[in-house]
Write an enzyme that holds these catalytic residues in place. Structure first.
Site, PDB file in Angstrom:
ATOM      1  N   CYS A 137      34.769  36.300 -32.391  1.00 42.11           N
ATOM      2  CA  CYS A 137      36.719  36.210 -32.941  1.00 42.11           C
ATOM      3  C   CYS A 137      36.681  36.827 -34.460  1.00 42.11           C
ATOM      4  CB  CYS A 137      37.701  35.815 -32.525  1.00 42.11           C
ATOM      5  SG  CYS A 137      39.328  35.920 -33.347  1.00 42.11           S
ATOM      6  N   CYS A 140      39.546  34.391 -35.905  1.00 49.76           N
ATOM      7  CA  CYS A 140      38.442  33.108 -36.516  1.00 49.76           C
ATOM      8  C   CYS A 140      37.623  32.818 -37.307  1.00 49.76           C
ATOM      9  CB  CYS A 140      39.071  33.210 -35.116  1.00 49.76           C
ATOM     10  SG  CYS A 140      39.566  34.156 -33.868  1.00 49.76           S
ATOM     11  N   ASP A 141      36.761  33.356 -36.864  1.00 47.87           N
ATOM     12  CA  ASP A 141      35.318  32.888 -38.134  1.00 47.87           C
ATOM     13  C   ASP A 141      34.734  33.768 -38.910  1.00 47.87           C
ATOM     14  OD1 ASP A 141      35.982  30.792 -35.617  1.00 47.87           O
ATOM     15  OD2 ASP A 141      35.079  32.234 -34.750  1.00 47.87           O
TER      16      ASP A 141
END
Ligand SMILES: Cc1cc2nc3c(=O)[nH]c(=O)nc-3n(C[C@H](O)[C@H](O)[C@H](O)COP(=O)(O)OP(=O)(O)OC[C@H]3O[C@@H](n4cnc5c(N)ncnc54)[C@H](O)[C@@H]3O)c2cc1C
Length: 319
Positions: A137, A140-141
């Protein structure tokens, strides 16, 4: 039958498909419950920016999910999220769903919208370095890899679009793809090709992940020559497709060999009163717009089914 726990329709999944079904059903004054395993929004909440949802130039997936949720609940749709389904009975006219907290819900119709999840490479070291260098993701990261050198695996729209978005953080992004061409839309390929931070390793695949505390390097095999070379990297983002979240439906409804729910054009399944929509069904393109479209069709078909069911039940009472 407990009438408090009885619904005209229960929707399984609160991604864009399920929330759309919830909006249409509850607006049609049908008592509707959405049951969702995770956070409301599904894959939407993993998406940093949605720029291809007509009528909205740009919005975060989280915001769009919250608007859809608000719209559904404003029409009276109930939502139970972060809860698991323990058992479900779909074949009888009265459908039954038992949750992990012991609550049992019944419904005259069910719409299945469980969506899907990222596919993994399944090679040595992948499990070890998940969250310690390996991610699925970008939203997200991505930030964790600011000024780092990373690898993106895949050749579809997600891989190329996320590779471009990751150049906001990473100093260098190397796309590793198993073929000599990409499956993505041409504009996505062009966006990646003109980006000077993106490099390409074609006809190749990662065969193993290595490091100590965190991921440090990967082995990449050229699929044409068989040659394996060691490649130093700070992180790897894997975008190689998805798996439908339909394990809980195995043996209960018709699935194809990939685990996708088999539907007709009105989103009906092989079981009367059970419909399906979104990323978990048999289809080629998986987008928010297609999920929303499927959710609409499923809800309208379910409304129609419920209308006919009520006429049938009335006739039985008066006969
Ligand atoms: C990183 C990323 C970026 C993306 N970017 C875009 C984009 O820019 N534009 C675009 O159009 N699309 C994009 N997509 C695709 C889009 O998000 C999906 O096509 C869409 O969310 C599918 O909607 P859905 O409702 O079918 O499933 P999902 O969004 O997957 O929602 C399914 C829901 O069902 C729940 N669920 C699963 N199993 C169960 C169960 N057994 N019981 C109860 N609940 C269950 C899940 O928790 C989840 O909340 C992106 C996807 C990802 C991963």
């Amino acid at each position: 039958m407990d009438s408090n726990n009885h619904y005209d329709a229960i929707v399984v999944g609160a991604g864009p498909a399920g929330l759309t079904a919830g909006i249409y059903l509850s607006r049609a004054r049908l008592k509707t419950l959405i049951i969702n395993e995770g956070t409301v929004g599904g894959q939407l909440i993993l998406t940093h920016e949605i720029a291809n949802y007509p009528g909205v130039e740009s919005i975060s997936g989280y915001q769009l999910a919250n608007i859809m949720k608000k719209q559904a609940t404003s029409f009276g749709c109930e939502i139970r999220s972060n809860i698991n389904i323990r058992d479900l009975g779909l074949t009888n006219e009265l459908k039954t769903i038992t949750l992990s907290d012991g609550n049992i819900y019944t419904a005259d119709s069910v719409i299945l919208t469980p969506g899907g999840r990222s596919r993994t490479l399944g090679v040595t070291g992948e499990d070890n370095f998940k969250g310690r260098g390996i991610s699925y993701c970008a939203t997200c990261d991505g930030d964790f890899f600011t000024n780092k050198e990373i690898v993106v695996v895949g050749g579809g729209n997600s891989a190329l679009e996320e590779a471009v978005s990751l150049t906001k953080y990473a100093s260098k992004v190397t796309i590793v793809h198993q073929f000599d061409h990409f499956q993505a839309f041409e504009h996505a390929v062009q966006d990646a090709r003109v980006n000077t931070r993106i490099k390409f390793i074609m006809d190749s695949t990662i065969t193993s992940f290595h490091g100590n505390e965190n991921l440090e390097y990967v082995d990449i095999r050229n699929l044409k020559t068989g040659r394996v070379s060691r490649f130093k990297t700070d992180g790897v983002f894997i975008f190689i497709g998805y798996i439908p979240n339909t394990e809980f439906l195995k043996g209960r409804i018709d699935l194809n060999k990939w685990g996708e729910i088999v539907v007709k054009s009105d989103m009906s399944t092989n079981i009367e009163g059970v419909f399906a929509a979104g990323d978990s069904i048999t289809k080629r393109f998986r987008q928010v717009t297609t999920a929303v479209g499927d959710g609409t069709v499923a809800a309208l078909a379910a409304s129609n089914y419920l209308h006919e069911l009520k006429i049938k039940q009335k006739q039985l009472i008066t006969a």
